[in-house]
Motif scaffolding. Structure first.
Motif, mmCIF file in Angstrom:
data_model
loop_
_atom_site.group_PDB
_atom_site.id
_atom_site.type_symbol
_atom_site.label_atom_id
_atom_site.label_comp_id
_atom_site.label_asym_id
_atom_site.label_seq_id
_atom_site.Cartn_x
_atom_site.Cartn_y
_atom_site.Cartn_z
ATOM 1 N N ALA A 297 34.911 46.974 35.398
ATOM 2 C CA ALA A 297 35.679 45.769 35.087
ATOM 3 C C ALA A 297 36.885 45.611 36.004
ATOM 4 O O ALA A 297 37.434 44.518 36.119
ATOM 5 N N HIS A 298 37.300 46.700 36.682
ATOM 6 C CA HIS A 298 38.500 46.649 37.519
ATOM 7 C C HIS A 298 38.193 46.781 39.006
ATOM 8 O O HIS A 298 39.113 46.882 39.811
ATOM 9 N N MET A 299 36.916 46.731 39.377
ATOM 10 C CA MET A 299 36.566 46.907 40.785
ATOM 11 C C MET A 299 37.174 45.838 41.675
ATOM 12 O O MET A 299 37.471 46.078 42.838
ATOM 13 N N ASN A 300 37.362 44.648 41.150
ATOM 14 C CA ASN A 300 37.880 43.560 41.971
ATOM 15 C C ASN A 300 39.317 43.184 41.616
ATOM 16 O O ASN A 300 39.727 42.029 41.765
ATOM 17 N N ASP A 301 40.080 44.163 41.159
ATOM 18 C CA ASP A 301 41.488 43.920 40.870
ATOM 19 C C ASP A 301 42.245 43.395 42.082
ATOM 20 O O ASP A 301 43.244 42.694 41.945
ATOM 21 N N PHE A 302 41.775 43.762 43.275
ATOM 22 C CA PHE A 302 42.486 43.345 44.485
ATOM 23 C C PHE A 302 42.588 41.832 44.582
ATOM 24 O O PHE A 302 43.557 41.295 45.125
ATOM 25 N N SER A 303 41.588 41.100 44.069
ATOM 26 C CA SER A 303 41.597 39.645 44.206
ATOM 27 C C SER A 303 42.725 39.022 43.384
ATOM 28 O O SER A 303 43.448 38.143 43.860
ATOM 29 N N GLU B 93 47.791 29.214 42.860
ATOM 30 C CA GLU B 93 47.279 28.790 41.554
ATOM 31 C C GLU B 93 45.921 28.114 41.649
ATOM 32 O O GLU B 93 45.266 27.898 40.628
ATOM 33 N N GLY B 94 45.493 27.784 42.866
ATOM 34 C CA GLY B 94 44.172 27.190 43.038
ATOM 35 C C GLY B 94 43.084 28.240 43.005
ATOM 36 O O GLY B 94 43.341 29.427 42.787
ATOM 37 N N SER B 95 41.872 27.822 43.243
ATOM 38 C CA SER B 95 40.725 28.725 43.155
ATOM 39 C C SER B 95 40.774 29.797 44.237
ATOM 40 O O SER B 95 41.388 29.620 45.292
ATOM 41 N N LEU B 96 40.102 30.905 43.976
ATOM 42 C CA LEU B 96 39.971 31.999 44.930
ATOM 43 C C LEU B 96 38.498 32.214 45.229
ATOM 44 O O LEU B 96 37.688 32.395 44.319
ATOM 45 N N SER B 97 38.144 32.195 46.516
ATOM 46 C CA SER B 97 36.778 32.472 46.948
ATOM 47 C C SER B 97 36.779 33.744 47.773
ATOM 48 O O SER B 97 37.481 33.833 48.788
ATOM 49 N N ILE B 98 36.014 34.752 47.327
ATOM 50 C CA ILE B 98 35.914 36.019 48.031
ATOM 51 C C ILE B 98 34.607 36.038 48.812
ATOM 52 O O ILE B 98 33.540 35.793 48.258
ATOM 53 N N VAL B 99 34.704 36.323 50.106
ATOM 54 C CA VAL B 99 33.537 36.343 50.978
ATOM 55 C C VAL B 99 33.270 37.782 51.405
ATOM 56 O O VAL B 99 34.178 38.471 51.857
ATOM 57 N N SER B 100 32.033 38.229 51.276
ATOM 58 C CA SER B 100 31.658 39.572 51.718
ATOM 59 C C SER B 100 30.404 39.523 52.575
ATOM 60 O O SER B 100 29.488 40.317 52.399
ATOM 61 N N ARG C 55 44.305 26.523 47.743
ATOM 62 C CA ARG C 55 43.307 27.512 47.352
ATOM 63 C C ARG C 55 43.403 28.744 48.256
ATOM 64 O O ARG C 55 44.082 28.717 49.285
ATOM 65 N N MET C 56 42.691 29.794 47.879
ATOM 66 C CA MET C 56 42.637 31.004 48.700
ATOM 67 C C MET C 56 41.194 31.332 49.052
ATOM 68 O O MET C 56 40.305 31.261 48.202
ATOM 69 N N PHE C 57 40.990 31.693 50.326
ATOM 70 C CA PHE C 57 39.683 32.124 50.826
ATOM 71 C C PHE C 57 39.886 33.473 51.502
ATOM 72 O O PHE C 57 40.701 33.595 52.423
ATOM 73 N N PHE C 58 39.131 34.470 51.064
ATOM 74 C CA PHE C 58 39.466 35.849 51.397
ATOM 75 C C PHE C 58 38.211 36.617 51.804
ATOM 76 O O PHE C 58 37.208 36.601 51.095
ATOM 77 N N GLY C 59 38.256 37.264 52.977
ATOM 78 C CA GLY C 59 37.125 38.035 53.463
ATOM 79 C C GLY C 59 37.376 39.526 53.381
ATOM 80 O O GLY C 59 38.422 40.015 53.819
ATOM 81 N N THR C 60 36.430 40.263 52.832
ATOM 82 C CA THR C 60 36.563 41.717 52.699
ATOM 83 C C THR C 60 35.215 42.328 52.395
ATOM 84 O O THR C 60 34.305 41.642 51.939
#
Length: 403
Positions: free
Chosen positions: A128-134, A144-151, A96-101
């Motif tokens: 609709a494209h604000m989170n294209d970075f993810s 291919e696993g889940s992505l969790s974005i932390v802010s 999985r991916m865990f991402f802080g921004t």
């Protein structure tokens, strides 16, 4: 029994560094990246000093820097780990991916607002494209696993690491790619300018003369995996993530609780989670922003928890070199902690002259020196009371600690 979690690779873009070797040298040499801003026109601000990543292409859109930091950090990560996107993809949903921004959407919205004000057409699909970075971040690394974005403000990178630790410990994931990216932002710069939190010159954490932060930018990615999995595939192990804790002192939207009790509690909880005591810590990488309020609060908490342990503990802030990299600060500072423990070297604060604090066993220095540390604690204390502490252990083959 929960599973052990280790770090088996890192990639980064910070200052002039694009790999862990060059980043380590810059850190131990005290070579910072704080300089006159070229990313945007800073003439309306109280400072021109920012922690820029060198060599980024000039871009009319600040988000161009964001995507470039993502790409460079991902390329550095693949090179360091020796993995390919296809190999990572073959792990399927067990990685999985865990991402802080926290910066991307603010500057994207700012530029969108300027275009709309100027009467530009064809931009109604912007939201609709604000989170294209993810999606871009996942595609760069083949996850291919889940992505969790932390802010969670400036604790985002550290919180992402703690989430990954929990998932792997509890068998919900075998591996995780953990990271954070934030680029220099007009919105953020003017926001901190309005708060009167920017240093007029160059930030000097924990010094009597400190007067604020320099905003920085960076990108960093790490591979977390179970110790068993890392051994099975013969991976190089850079360190162990031994424990973490999250907290919120619910004191104020921008100011930390002055007595440091919130910071004290989250560090206590992180040590408890790691199964160690304050006396086990040999190195502290502080949040250390260089503001009057944060450094005073954090020093009170550090002295209360570590001031009477009976031995010297090295204390440093990587922000003295890179500036405050916002939501990604916890990620790049994790890299510095891993390198300090691996090399057993202190990361200096080159402008330190007259330190604050009374606990002389907490050693701060403007020069590097040799460490004797098995455990380090890394702090992140953010707006709205968000806080996180991560305990990192030096990895020595054959000396794995049972829990």
């Amino acid at each position: 029994m929960s599973r052990r979690v280790v770090v088996t690779g890192m990639g980064l873009a910070a200052g002039a560094a694009r790999d862990r070797e060059s980043f380590a040298k810059a850190c131990f040499d005290g070579a910072g990246s704080i300089r006159s801003c070229t990313a945007f026109d800073p003439s309306g601000l109280s400072t021109v000093q920012f922690g820029e990543v060198e060599g980024l292409a000039a871009a009319d859109e600040p988000n161009g820097r964001y995507f470039e930091l993502l790409r460079q950090s991902a390329e550095s990560f693949l090179k360091d780990t020796g993995l390919t996107k296809e190999e990572i993809a073959s792990w399927g949903t067990r990685c999985r991916m865990f991402f802080g921004t926290l910066i991307f959407s603010s500057d994207a919205f700012y530029r969108h607002s300027l275009r709309k004000k100027a009467g530009a057409a064809g931009s109604d699909s912007f939201i609709a494209h604000m989170n294209d970075f993810s999606a871009y971040a996942k595609s760069l690394l083949g996850v291919e696993g889940s992505l969790s974005i932390v802010s969670s403000s400036c604790a985002a990178g550290k919180t992402a690491a703690g989430m990954a630790l929990d998932y792997i410990r509890n068998g919900l994931s075998e591996r995780a790619i953990v990271g954070g990216v934030d680029a220099l932002s007009i919105v953020t710069a003017y926001g901190f300018n309005a708060l009167k939190s920017l240093s007029a010159d160059t930030s000097n954490p924990f010094d009597e003369s400190r007067d604020g932060i320099n905003i920085g930018e960076c990108g960093a990615f790490f591979l977390f995996e179970s110790l068993e999995g890392a051994k099975a595939r013969g991976a190089r192990i850079l360190g162990e993530i031994a424990g973490y804790a999250l907290g919120n002192d619910a004191y104020h939207i921008t100011s930390p609780r002055p007595d440091g009790e919130g910071a004290y509690r989250v560090m206590q909880d992180a040590l408890k989670d790691a199964g160690i005591t304050p006396a086990d810590i040999g190195c502290i990488n502080a949040h250390g922003t260089g503001t009057l309020a944060n450094d005073a609060m954090e020093m009170k908490a550090l002295e209360k928890l570590f001031g009477d342990v009976g031995h010297e503990i090295a204390l440093s802030s990587t922000k003295a070199l890179l500036g405050h990299c916002m939501g990604a600060s916890g990620a790049i500072e994790l890299a510095s902690v891993l390198l300090s423990l691996t090399e057993q070297k202190y990361i200096p604060m080159p402008r330190l002259a007259t330190r604050i604090g009374d606990a002389q066993n907490l050693r701060l220095s403007d020069e590097s020196f040799t460490l004797d540390a098995e455990y380090a604690i890394k702090n992140s204390f953010a707006f709205s009371g968000n806080s996180a502490a991560l305990v990192v252990r030096r990895y020595e083959k054959g000396k794995e600690r049972a829990v």
